[in-house]
Design a protein around this motif. Sequence first.
Motif, short mmCIF file in Angstrom:
data_model
loop_
_atom_site.label_atom_id
_atom_site.label_comp_id
_atom_site.label_asym_id
_atom_site.label_seq_id
_atom_site.Cartn_x
_atom_site.Cartn_y
_atom_site.Cartn_z
N ALA A 104 1.07 -1.18 0.01
CA ALA A 104 0.07 0.04 -0.02
C ALA A 104 0.73 1.16 0.00
O ALA A 104 2.21 1.13 0.27
CB ALA A 104 -1.04 0.04 1.22
N TYR A 105 0.31 2.19 -0.45
CA TYR A 105 0.99 3.44 -0.42
C TYR A 105 0.59 4.30 0.72
O TYR A 105 -0.33 4.89 1.01
CB TYR A 105 0.58 4.58 -1.53
N ILE A 106 1.75 4.53 1.96
CA ILE A 106 1.58 5.13 2.81
C ILE A 106 2.26 6.53 2.77
O ILE A 106 3.64 6.67 2.58
CB ILE A 106 2.25 4.54 4.26
N ARG A 107 1.69 7.76 2.45
CA ARG A 107 2.48 8.92 2.03
C ARG A 107 3.28 9.31 3.19
O ARG A 107 4.56 9.96 2.92
CB ARG A 107 1.46 10.16 1.89
N LYS A 108 3.27 9.39 4.33
CA LYS A 108 4.19 9.86 5.60
C LYS A 108 4.17 8.69 6.67
O LYS A 108 3.38 8.91 7.69
CB LYS A 108 3.52 11.17 6.12
N PRO A 109 5.03 7.72 6.54
CA PRO A 109 5.14 6.61 7.44
C PRO A 109 5.39 7.30 8.95
O PRO A 109 4.63 6.81 9.83
CB PRO A 109 5.99 5.89 6.89
#
Length: 402
Positions: free
Chosen positions: A320-325
């Motif tokens: 998945a795409y996590i923009r700001k982990p």
Amino acid sequence: MTANAKRWMKTTGECFLLPVFLLLVLGVCLPWLKLRRLARGPRTKPRIVWGPTPIINISTNAAADRLYGYQSDTLVYRPYYVTKDFTYNLEHWWRIKPLALVIPWAVFLWAVLRYDIFQLYFDGGFLNRTLGKRLELPLLKLLGKKIIVSAYGADVRVERTTRALGPYNCCMDCTQRLVACICDGTLAQRNLAHVRRYADLTLSMGDMTEYTPGSRNDVFYWAIDLKQWPFVGVSLTSRPVKVLHAPNHPQFKGTRFLVDCIKRLQDKGYPVELTLVTELNNAEAKELYKRADIVADQFLIGWHGNFAVEAMALGKPVVAYIRKPEAYLPCWADCPIVNANPDTLLQALVTLIENPTLRYELGVKGRQYVEQVFSLERVGERMDRLYRQLLGDISSVGEGVR
């Protein structure tokens, strides 16, 4: 009957109901609740109601509350297809037009006499879509109720902020402006100001924090019943490698990028196949999830969904795409989601396809992560601390509550 005529009849009916409703609230509910508070004493556990937004998490969150000794119920007017597992489901009654006009007002009166804490979402409470919508929160405060308002995504996302988050965002392919999300920044700001004026607490997660400044983002309030989602893991010898994606809203999930990547991999000879899960209820979908080797969540929004939580609970590796982990994920738990946007998705899939041991290890770590963060026990524990803080039983919850 035309749509305008129906709206006119609804508005006329509500104009008659509103003064009667206010008379009942101020003349009956308010004095009755004051007397009951005196009789019950300060140590009685509060009763909690979740609704009316019919997302699956309100059922599991209520179950988490019940683990800690609370009476916690859910009430919805019309459920989504995914689940109908709610304490009170008024779908049948809502279809009866004369009753549909009265139901929200009657539900509010019933709920304020029965419950102490109202768990709502930013898109409104039990009087949503009535003339009384803006009155609901101030009336709840007047009646001495505690109000927690959480975000689930579409109820807070606005176009301008979303597009400013980067080239990949859930507006880029959207064809449902002002339908799928709140979208309008002015409307969203007015709603946020109203909620923050009356709510005792607001909660957000992931990218939802971008739209709700001041909300707490350390509670991670998507509870999951792990007894219903047992560890399955993945096979080390599966061929072809089965990638599963559940695009209930393909335009917001980046489905087209995933489909393109799978085709490119198949053209290069990789043993991989893609399963798209759509229009199934939660129980039916779960059986397909169990067969997956890799679960692909979303690649535009920048935050994982409840689907990813369910997949990790089953022991599946999730992409998945996590923009700001560093900002979105809990600092006290190691999230094993493989972070990929449309630019890096192909390579992420190649790595997972070529490494069955890595897939298994990520699945094990995913289950452990969900146990730490999203299990009924952990969510219930965090909510219990919030409730006790709201009621003055403890002075502070503290940052990074686990």
